[in-house]
Every structure is written in structure tokens, then in C-alpha cells.
Design a protein around this motif. Structure first.
Motif, mmCIF file in Angstrom:
data_model
loop_
_atom_site.group_PDB
_atom_site.id
_atom_site.type_symbol
_atom_site.label_atom_id
_atom_site.label_comp_id
_atom_site.label_asym_id
_atom_site.label_seq_id
_atom_site.Cartn_x
_atom_site.Cartn_y
_atom_site.Cartn_z
ATOM 1 N N UNK A 105 0.844 -1.322 0.159
ATOM 2 C CA UNK A 105 0.002 0.037 0.055
ATOM 3 C C UNK A 105 0.883 1.025 0.078
ATOM 4 N N UNK A 106 0.602 2.128 -0.860
ATOM 5 C CA UNK A 106 1.399 3.324 -0.912
ATOM 6 C C UNK A 106 0.465 4.374 -0.885
ATOM 7 N N UNK A 107 0.887 5.582 0.266
ATOM 8 C CA UNK A 107 0.236 6.596 0.454
ATOM 9 C C UNK A 107 0.904 7.662 0.315
ATOM 10 N N UNK A 108 0.181 8.992 -0.076
ATOM 11 C CA UNK A 108 0.989 10.493 -0.514
ATOM 12 C C UNK A 108 1.907 10.570 0.796
ATOM 13 N N UNK A 109 2.784 11.064 0.253
ATOM 14 C CA UNK A 109 3.859 11.534 1.427
ATOM 15 C C UNK A 109 3.234 12.616 2.351
ATOM 16 N N UNK A 134 4.528 8.838 -3.262
ATOM 17 C CA UNK A 134 3.674 7.905 -2.369
ATOM 18 C C UNK A 134 4.661 7.140 -1.631
ATOM 19 N N UNK A 135 4.484 6.995 -0.317
ATOM 20 C CA UNK A 135 5.395 6.022 0.385
ATOM 21 C C UNK A 135 4.959 4.916 0.504
ATOM 22 N N UNK A 153 -9.091 4.680 -3.891
ATOM 23 C CA UNK A 153 -8.325 5.072 -4.621
ATOM 24 C C UNK A 153 -7.253 6.185 -4.067
ATOM 25 N N UNK A 154 -7.153 6.746 -2.763
ATOM 26 C CA UNK A 154 -6.256 7.110 -2.143
ATOM 27 C C UNK A 154 -4.917 6.708 -2.129
ATOM 28 N N UNK A 155 -4.866 5.373 -2.335
ATOM 29 C CA UNK A 155 -3.802 4.475 -2.155
ATOM 30 C C UNK A 155 -3.603 3.796 -3.565
ATOM 31 N N UNK A 156 -2.018 3.686 -3.548
ATOM 32 C CA UNK A 156 -1.854 2.613 -4.831
ATOM 33 C C UNK A 156 -1.479 1.276 -4.068
ATOM 34 N N UNK A 157 -2.315 0.116 -4.645
ATOM 35 C CA UNK A 157 -2.501 -1.108 -4.016
ATOM 36 C C UNK A 157 -1.693 -2.080 -4.867
#
Length: 300
Positions: A105-109, A134-135, A153-157
Motif C-alpha cells: 500500500x502506497x500513500x501520499x507522502x 507515495x510512500x 483510490x487514495x492509495x496505490x495497491x
């Protein structure tokens, strides 16, 4: 190339030294996330996302928008991933993989971290607003267990099945543990040998030398022990990895050989299986080893 039978052969017929170079190889299997499902009452519809294989630079982050991946860490290259239709998809996604898999899971820094996930110290960068980071976080999902990703969609999965491939140790940082942290049993002292501060064995009775170590992410690790032994005989001991609750994670026979004056020998083993982030002890158990000096333990 498509590979069957689990084996790929690369050959350079009649090529002289230095005339052929392999820069990198990426290996991945396709369609590992067919078992993604909806979650809860607010079910995610089929048109809310697409299941994509082989994440790559240039892929569109959202199916209905032009934002692309400008940079992705090597650990995510070639993974399966979820491409949401647009930024407005807020519904959670449930994974129930058929085999042990990593969920990324990548979230905006700056938007916080993912609770219960390991920080990979890596970043995806998209071309949104001239570059948005995205961290990346990771967690192991056991086969047939359920993991809910609530961010929409706030995350890249992404998802990647666990493999038995050995990690690229030469690309990973090395943490060295020296004699200043070592814990010694009776019969072992701290002293200088070959201009290094070491743990030196002064008895032929059985002794233990403990190195407290720490691992930052779940992975396979290598353990390298550097030593000096000036007797022209071989001696054997046991190298152990002790986990929480005094759990024996690993035990291997190791051998110490004659070391030339002014030099140091070393050997390397690896954990074989993945171990979690946490605190461990690397323990040497040995007898009939008077004169053996241990300089350090390297964890990679």
C-alpha cells in the motif's frame, strides 16, 4: 520471454570476456489477484477498478485520468496491482490470496503511515502536479486469510506472491555488529587481535557469544561472521538465530579454519526463510576453541 518449467537459460555462444553484459532481469507471474473482492455494504463495482499485471513506469494510475507512474521502486516492478477508475473511488478492497503474498500500500507522502505495515523506505512518484510521491508500505498476507485495504483510490495497491528466490544481497544495506555490543559467557573476554577489538575465547570448555541484532523489514537475511584462528586445525560450532521468547529460528553447523597472520576469515549463512522485523540474537555455541577471535557479525 515466456518461461515454462521454472527454468530460463541465457547463453552467449563464443563470446569473449567483457563482450556480453546482463544489466537486469525482471521475473513475474501474471494474474495473481483474481481473488480480489468487494468489502462491506459499500461494495466496489466492477467498473470501479481493473486488475492489472506487471506494474511499470508509464502506467496510468487511474483508468479514467492521465496521471502516470514516473518512478517505481524495484520491489514493485512487475507486480500485480489495482487500477482504480478515478480518484473518487473511496470503497475498501478485500484480498484473500490463495498463497502467501505481500500486500503493498502506497500513500501520499505526509498523509500518515499504514498501521500494521512495514515501511519499505521506498517511494512511487507520479507526474501529478509536477511530481507527487507515495510512500510504500508492505505486509505479509497468509494464504486464504483476509486483508481489507480501506483507502480506496487514495492509495496505490499491489500484490506479489512470496517466492523462494534469494534476495539480491548486494543491493541491500549491511549492518555490522562489533564487540562493543556482544554478550559473553565465562571463558570469553574482549581483547585486541590484529588491531581489532574482538571477543576472544580463553578456554576449551563450551562457551556462548551473543550478538543482539535488529531487522527492519520482513525478509531473508544473510549472517556473516568474521574471525581469526591461528591454529592449523579446523573447529566446528553451532550458529543460532534466537527469536522472541527464546525461540530457535535457525541452527547451523559452521566451521572455522586456519587464518594467516594479519588476515581475517569469514563465512556467510542465510536465514533460508523470511523472518519478521524485530530483535534477535545471533549466538555462537562452541567448545575446544581456545584462541578463536570473533571480530564482528554483519547482517544484510
Amino acid at each position: 520471454t515466456k518461461i515454462s518449467g521454472g527454468r530460463m537459460i541465457i547463453s552467449f555462444p563464443e563470446t569473449k570476456v567483457g563482450q556480453a553484459v546482463i544489466n537486469a532481469i525482471a521475473i513475474a507471474s501474471l494474474k495473481n489477484i483474481d481473488d480480489i473482492t468487494a468489502s462491506g455494504k459499500n461494495s466496489i463495482r466492477a467498473d470501479d477498478f481493473q486488475l492489472r499485471s506487471w506494474m511499470d513506469i508509464g502506467d496510468k494510475q487511474y483508468a479514467g485520468e492521465v496521471i502516470q507512474f514516473n518512478s517505481i521502486p524495484s520491489v514493485l516492478f512487475g507486480t500485480d496491482w489495482v487500477q482504480f477508475a478515478n480518484k473518487q473511488v473511496k470503497k475498501p478492497v478485500t484480498f484473500q490470496p490463495g498463497k502467501d503474498s505481500y500486500i503493498y500500500v502506497a500513500l501520499k507522502s505526509g498523509s500518515g503511515r499504514v498501521n500494521g505495515f512495514e515501511n519499505m523506505n521506498a517511494e512511487i512518484i507520479t507526474d501529478e502536479n509536477g511530481g507527487t510521491g507515495y510512500k510504500v508500505y508492505r505486509k505479509l498476507c497468509q494464504a486464504d486469510s483476509i486483508m481489507v485495504i480501506p483507502y480506496g483510490a487514495e492509495a496505490i495497491v499491489a500484490l506479489e506472491p512470496v517466492t523462494k528466490m534469494q534476495p539480491a544481497y548486494d543491493l541491500k544495506p549491511i549492518v555490522q555488529y562489533r564487540a562493543n555490543v556482544v554478550k559473553l559467557s565465562d571463558g570469553v573476554v574482549k581483547d585486541s587481535v590484529n588491531e581489532r577489538y574482538c571477543a576472544v575465547i580463553r578456554t576449551n570448555k563450551e562457551i556462548t557469544i551473543d550478538y543482539p541484532i535488529q531487522t527492519g523489514v520482513a525478509d531473508i537475511y544473510s549472517v556473516t561472521m568474521k574471525y581469526y584462528y591461528d591454529k592449523k586445525t579446523q573447529i566446528q560450532g553451532k550458529l543460532q538465530l534466537i527469536g522472541p521468547g527464546n525461540t530457535m529460528m535457525l541452527e547451523e553447523l559452521v566451521q572455522f579454519n586456519f587464518t594467516n597472520p594479519g588476515k581475517w576469515n569469514q563465512f556467510t549463512i542465510n536465514t533460508g526463510n523470511m523472518i519478521n522485523a524485530g530483535n534477535y540474537i545471533v549466538r555462537l555455541v562452541i567448545n575446544n576453541a581456545e584462541g578463536l577471535a570473533i571480530s564482528s557479525v554483519d547482517i544484510q
